[in-house]
Design a protein around this motif. Structure first.
Motif, PDB file in Angstrom:
ATOM      1  N   MET A   1      -4.830 -16.911  -0.670  1.00  0.00           N
ATOM      2  CA  MET A   1      -5.514 -16.474   0.536  1.00  0.00           C
ATOM      3  C   MET A   1      -5.394 -17.533   1.623  1.00  0.00           C
ATOM      4  N   GLY A   2      -5.386 -18.793   1.199  1.00  0.00           N
ATOM      5  CA  GLY A   2      -5.259 -19.886   2.168  1.00  0.00           C
ATOM      6  C   GLY A   2      -3.948 -19.832   2.936  1.00  0.00           C
ATOM      7  N   ILE A   3      -2.874 -19.495   2.238  1.00  0.00           N
ATOM      8  CA  ILE A   3      -1.576 -19.391   2.905  1.00  0.00           C
ATOM      9  C   ILE A   3      -1.590 -18.250   3.915  1.00  0.00           C
ATOM     10  N   GLY A   4      -2.199 -17.131   3.555  1.00  0.00           N
ATOM     11  CA  GLY A   4      -2.296 -16.006   4.482  1.00  0.00           C
ATOM     12  C   GLY A   4      -3.104 -16.334   5.719  1.00  0.00           C
ATOM     13  N   ILE A   5      -4.199 -17.068   5.540  1.00  0.00           N
ATOM     14  CA  ILE A   5      -5.023 -17.477   6.683  1.00  0.00           C
ATOM     15  C   ILE A   5      -4.242 -18.425   7.584  1.00  0.00           C
ATOM     16  N   LEU A   6      -3.517 -19.359   6.968  1.00  0.00           N
ATOM     17  CA  LEU A   6      -2.701 -20.298   7.745  1.00  0.00           C
ATOM     18  C   LEU A   6      -1.612 -19.565   8.527  1.00  0.00           C
ATOM     19  N   GLN A   7      -0.945 -18.618   7.885  1.00  0.00           N
ATOM     20  CA  GLN A   7       0.085 -17.839   8.577  1.00  0.00           C
ATOM     21  C   GLN A   7      -0.502 -17.060   9.753  1.00  0.00           C
ATOM     22  N   THR A   8      -1.642 -16.460   9.533  1.00  0.00           N
ATOM     23  CA  THR A   8      -2.291 -15.695  10.606  1.00  0.00           C
ATOM     24  C   THR A   8      -2.645 -16.604  11.776  1.00  0.00           C
ATOM     25  N   ALA A   9      -3.181 -17.765  11.488  1.00  0.00           N
ATOM     26  CA  ALA A   9      -3.542 -18.709  12.553  1.00  0.00           C
ATOM     27  C   ALA A   9      -2.305 -19.139  13.339  1.00  0.00           C
ATOM     28  N   ILE A  10      -1.227 -19.451  12.639  1.00  0.00           N
ATOM     29  CA  ILE A  10       0.011 -19.862  13.322  1.00  0.00           C
ATOM     30  C   ILE A  10       0.544 -18.739  14.204  1.00  0.00           C
ATOM     31  N   LEU A  12      -1.102 -16.182  15.536  1.00  0.00           N
ATOM     32  CA  LEU A  12      -1.980 -15.940  16.682  1.00  0.00           C
ATOM     33  C   LEU A  12      -1.824 -17.028  17.746  1.00  0.00           C
ATOM     34  N   VAL A  13      -1.758 -18.287  17.329  1.00  0.00           N
ATOM     35  CA  VAL A  13      -1.612 -19.378  18.294  1.00  0.00           C
ATOM     36  C   VAL A  13      -0.258 -19.300  19.001  1.00  0.00           C
ATOM     37  N   LEU A  14       0.818 -19.089  18.239  1.00  0.00           N
ATOM     38  CA  LEU A  14       2.143 -18.989  18.870  1.00  0.00           C
ATOM     39  C   LEU A  14       2.243 -17.757  19.766  1.00  0.00           C
ATOM     40  N   GLY A  15       1.649 -16.652  19.338  1.00  0.00           N
ATOM     41  CA  GLY A  15       1.646 -15.462  20.183  1.00  0.00           C
ATOM     42  C   GLY A  15       0.931 -15.701  21.494  1.00  0.00           C
ATOM     43  N   HIS A  16      -0.154 -16.451  21.422  1.00  0.00           N
ATOM     44  CA  HIS A  16      -0.912 -16.760  22.641  1.00  0.00           C
ATOM     45  C   HIS A  16      -0.142 -17.732  23.547  1.00  0.00           C
ATOM     46  N   LEU A  17       0.418 -18.765  22.950  1.00  0.00           N
ATOM     47  CA  LEU A  17       1.109 -19.783  23.748  1.00  0.00           C
ATOM     48  C   LEU A  17       2.460 -19.321  24.280  1.00  0.00           C
ATOM     49  N   LEU A  18       3.242 -18.648  23.459  1.00  0.00           N
ATOM     50  CA  LEU A  18       4.599 -18.268  23.861  1.00  0.00           C
ATOM     51  C   LEU A  18       4.679 -16.936  24.599  1.00  0.00           C
ATOM     52  N   PHE A  19       3.814 -15.981  24.214  1.00  0.00           N
ATOM     53  CA  PHE A  19       3.928 -14.638  24.774  1.00  0.00           C
ATOM     54  C   PHE A  19       2.680 -14.191  25.528  1.00  0.00           C
ATOM     55  N   ALA A  20       1.726 -15.070  25.715  1.00  0.00           N
ATOM     56  CA  ALA A  20       0.495 -14.795  26.444  1.00  0.00           C
ATOM     57  C   ALA A  20      -0.285 -13.616  25.867  1.00  0.00           C
TER      58      ALA A  20
END
Length: 142
Positions: A1-10, A12-20
């Motif tokens: 579950m930890g890996i899934g949470i980490l993937q989701t966080a990455i 979401l952050v990249l989607g926000h930073l790169l694609f607004a």
């Protein structure tokens, strides 16, 4: 579950930073739905692994779930454009409920109350999947 949470966080952050992609909505609702989806996916994997005779067979069975999940969830094609019989199949798959809930939270600022039906469905799927997997599990000493 930890890996899934980490993937989701990455993602979401990249989607926000790169694609607004807006990060609106309740983070609590986002976390609850994400945890429920990860749990449902893991439960589905456990059920498949109890059905498979080997790791290779389990990986091949996964493709029969993964491809319909992607194609019918509304991720690639609009859910409303899918034929009605295929929509019935899509409603059984966890990805459909997760895509619907995550879009509501991120794009419409939905809270936990608005996505409760999808989140509860994911939790129910997870519980039923864990029950089925535990009933099917056979301990062997080879």
């Amino acid at each position: 579950m930890g890996i899934g949470i980490l993937q989701t966080a990455i993602i979401l952050v990249l989607g926000h930073l790169l694609f607004a992609v807006p990060l609106g909505g309740s983070l609590c609702a986002l976390a609850a739905t994400t945890l429920a989806f990860i749990g449902a996916s893991l439960a589905l994997g456990l059920v498949l692994s109890t059905m498979a005779g080997s790791q290779l067979q389990a990986m091949q069975m996964r493709m029969f779930i993964l491809l319909p999940s992607i194609m019918l969830s509304g991720f690639m094609f609009p859910y409303e454009g899918i034929p009605v019989p295929a929509q019935y199949i899509a409603e059984v798959l966890p990805a459909t409920h997760f895509i619907r809930a995550i879009r509501a939270v991120l794009l419409r600022d939905a809270g936990l109350a608005e996505i409760a039906a999808d989140t509860l469905w994911l939790v129910g799927f997870m519980l039923v999947g864990l029950l089925v997997a535990s009933l099917r599990f056979k301990k062997r000493q080879d």
